[in-house]
Design a protein around this motif. Structure first.
Motif, PDB file in Angstrom:
ATOM      1  N   ASN A  90      27.004 -78.642  40.983  1.00  0.00           N
ATOM      2  CA  ASN A  90      27.596 -78.689  39.648  1.00  0.00           C
ATOM      3  C   ASN A  90      28.781 -79.653  39.688  1.00  0.00           C
ATOM      4  O   ASN A  90      29.684 -79.502  40.512  1.00  0.00           O
ATOM      5  CB  ASN A  90      28.055 -77.294  39.217  1.00  0.00           C
ATOM      6  N   VAL A  91      28.760 -80.636  38.787  1.00  0.00           N
ATOM      7  CA  VAL A  91      29.787 -81.669  38.776  1.00  0.00           C
ATOM      8  C   VAL A  91      30.518 -81.606  37.437  1.00  0.00           C
ATOM      9  O   VAL A  91      29.962 -81.997  36.412  1.00  0.00           O
ATOM     10  CB  VAL A  91      29.174 -83.068  38.995  1.00  0.00           C
ATOM     11  N   PRO A  92      31.748 -81.108  37.414  1.00  0.00           N
ATOM     12  CA  PRO A  92      32.493 -80.990  36.156  1.00  0.00           C
ATOM     13  C   PRO A  92      32.776 -82.357  35.528  1.00  0.00           C
ATOM     14  O   PRO A  92      32.691 -83.400  36.185  1.00  0.00           O
ATOM     15  CB  PRO A  92      33.801 -80.311  36.579  1.00  0.00           C
ATOM     16  N   ALA A  93      33.135 -82.330  34.262  1.00  0.00           N
ATOM     17  CA  ALA A  93      33.476 -83.565  33.555  1.00  0.00           C
ATOM     18  C   ALA A  93      34.654 -84.242  34.238  1.00  0.00           C
ATOM     19  O   ALA A  93      35.703 -83.636  34.448  1.00  0.00           O
ATOM     20  CB  ALA A  93      33.821 -83.246  32.102  1.00  0.00           C
ATOM     21  N   ASN A  94      34.457 -85.505  34.622  1.00  0.00           N
ATOM     22  CA  ASN A  94      35.509 -86.297  35.262  1.00  0.00           C
ATOM     23  C   ASN A  94      34.890 -87.641  35.614  1.00  0.00           C
ATOM     24  O   ASN A  94      33.689 -87.868  35.410  1.00  0.00           O
ATOM     25  CB  ASN A  94      36.068 -85.615  36.514  1.00  0.00           C
ATOM     26  N   THR A 125      28.169 -80.424  30.304  1.00  0.00           N
ATOM     27  CA  THR A 125      27.733 -80.561  28.914  1.00  0.00           C
ATOM     28  C   THR A 125      28.928 -80.593  27.973  1.00  0.00           C
ATOM     29  O   THR A 125      28.772 -80.838  26.781  1.00  0.00           O
ATOM     30  CB  THR A 125      26.805 -79.398  28.520  1.00  0.00           C
ATOM     31  N   ALA A 126      30.121 -80.353  28.520  1.00  0.00           N
ATOM     32  CA  ALA A 126      31.329 -80.299  27.690  1.00  0.00           C
ATOM     33  C   ALA A 126      32.047 -81.635  27.590  1.00  0.00           C
ATOM     34  O   ALA A 126      32.884 -81.831  26.718  1.00  0.00           O
ATOM     35  CB  ALA A 126      32.292 -79.252  28.258  1.00  0.00           C
ATOM     36  N   GLY A 127      31.756 -82.563  28.474  1.00  0.00           N
ATOM     37  CA  GLY A 127      32.420 -83.856  28.468  1.00  0.00           C
ATOM     38  C   GLY A 127      31.720 -84.784  29.433  1.00  0.00           C
ATOM     39  O   GLY A 127      30.846 -84.360  30.195  1.00  0.00           O
ATOM     40  N   PRO A 128      32.089 -86.069  29.457  1.00  0.00           N
ATOM     41  CA  PRO A 128      31.382 -87.018  30.315  1.00  0.00           C
ATOM     42  C   PRO A 128      31.635 -86.788  31.808  1.00  0.00           C
ATOM     43  O   PRO A 128      32.761 -86.557  32.229  1.00  0.00           O
ATOM     44  CB  PRO A 128      31.933 -88.377  29.862  1.00  0.00           C
ATOM     45  N   LEU A 153      24.759 -87.015  33.141  1.00  0.00           N
ATOM     46  CA  LEU A 153      25.550 -87.912  33.964  1.00  0.00           C
ATOM     47  C   LEU A 153      25.618 -89.301  33.341  1.00  0.00           C
ATOM     48  O   LEU A 153      24.716 -89.708  32.612  1.00  0.00           O
ATOM     49  CB  LEU A 153      24.940 -88.056  35.370  1.00  0.00           C
ATOM     50  N   ILE A 154      26.683 -90.013  33.680  1.00  0.00           N
ATOM     51  CA  ILE A 154      26.769 -91.448  33.435  1.00  0.00           C
ATOM     52  C   ILE A 154      26.832 -92.094  34.811  1.00  0.00           C
ATOM     53  O   ILE A 154      27.723 -91.788  35.614  1.00  0.00           O
ATOM     54  CB  ILE A 154      28.009 -91.820  32.609  1.00  0.00           C
ATOM     55  N   ILE A 155      25.868 -92.968  35.098  1.00  0.00           N
ATOM     56  CA  ILE A 155      25.786 -93.627  36.401  1.00  0.00           C
ATOM     57  C   ILE A 155      26.093 -95.099  36.185  1.00  0.00           C
ATOM     58  O   ILE A 155      25.371 -95.792  35.464  1.00  0.00           O
ATOM     59  CB  ILE A 155      24.396 -93.423  37.019  1.00  0.00           C
ATOM     60  N   GLU A 156      27.152 -95.581  36.821  1.00  0.00           N
ATOM     61  CA  GLU A 156      27.588 -96.945  36.528  1.00  0.00           C
ATOM     62  C   GLU A 156      28.186 -97.626  37.760  1.00  0.00           C
ATOM     63  O   GLU A 156      28.493 -96.985  38.765  1.00  0.00           O
ATOM     64  CB  GLU A 156      28.622 -96.946  35.403  1.00  0.00           C
ATOM     65  N   GLY A 157      28.341 -98.950  37.628  1.00  0.00           N
ATOM     66  CA  GLY A 157      29.025 -99.721  38.658  1.00  0.00           C
ATOM     67  C   GLY A 157      28.277 -99.867  39.956  1.00  0.00           C
ATOM     68  O   GLY A 157      28.868-100.189  40.984  1.00  0.00           O
TER      69      GLY A 157
END
Length: 198
Positions: A90-94, A125-128, A153-157
């Protein structure tokens, strides 16, 4: 009339029972040793946005120091890789930025986040929840036959130099749900965002 032979039989008989019980016990123990080991699923919750390796992969504890409580995304993936069975992270928004350079290894120690065992990575689901490879390497490398699910998730860079798959290289079974790919590149190859061999 009780003969010497009868007395001997009475003396031997209890020991035969003991030997039979010992043999039965050994059969039961050997039977238990041959039973398949059932893998237990583990759940790890990331509590640090730093990029630090796990202190002791395979001990069942996501911690960057022995006896510590800091669990990074890299440490959680290393721990999951070392444990048999499907795990969940589980990966919190950050914003999680990879900072450990070094390509070409498959243990998630340096560079990209190598996944070699069944895993669910669940963002918030609460933030990016953003994972940025900081142009050091690709973001994720899914090594077959791992079955991996990523969500929210946002996967970038991510950057692949002379290779395919800047964001994700998949050689296993990969499911993405509500995952955005941004600013990932594969120079001189295919799959700036994703390359799929699985």
């Amino acid at each position: 009339m009780i003969t010497d032979a009868n007395r001997f039989a009475r003396l031997v008989h209890p020991s035969r029972r003991i030997l039979s019980a010992l043999r039965l016990g050994m059969v039961l123990v050997l039977g238990l040793l041959t039973l398949p080991i059932v893998a237990r699923a583990a759940t790890f919750t990331v509590n640090s946005k730093d990029d630090i390796t796990d202190a002791n992969p395979g001990d069942g504890v996501c911690a960057t120091t022995v006896g510590g409580s800091i669990c990074t995304l890299r440490a959680a993936i290393q721990e999951s890789n070392a444990l048999a069975g499907p795990d969940t992270i589980n990966v919190p928004a950050n914003r999680y930025t990879l900072t450990i350079g070094g390509k070409g290894e498959d243990k998630a120690v340096t560079g990209d986040l190598d996944i070699s065992d069944d895993l669910i990575i669940a963002g918030s689901t609460a933030g990016p929840t953003t994972i940025n490879a900081n142009n050091l390497d690709r973001v994720f490398d899914v090594i077959g036959p791992a079955v991996v699910t990523m969500s929210h998730l946002i996967i970038e860079g991510g950057v692949a130099f002379g290779e395919s798959g800047g964001g994700i290289r998949n050689d296993g079974t990969l499911t993405l749900t509500q995952v955005a790919m941004r600013n990932n590149h594969a120079f001189d190859q295919d799959g700036g965002a994703i390359v799929n061999f699985g």
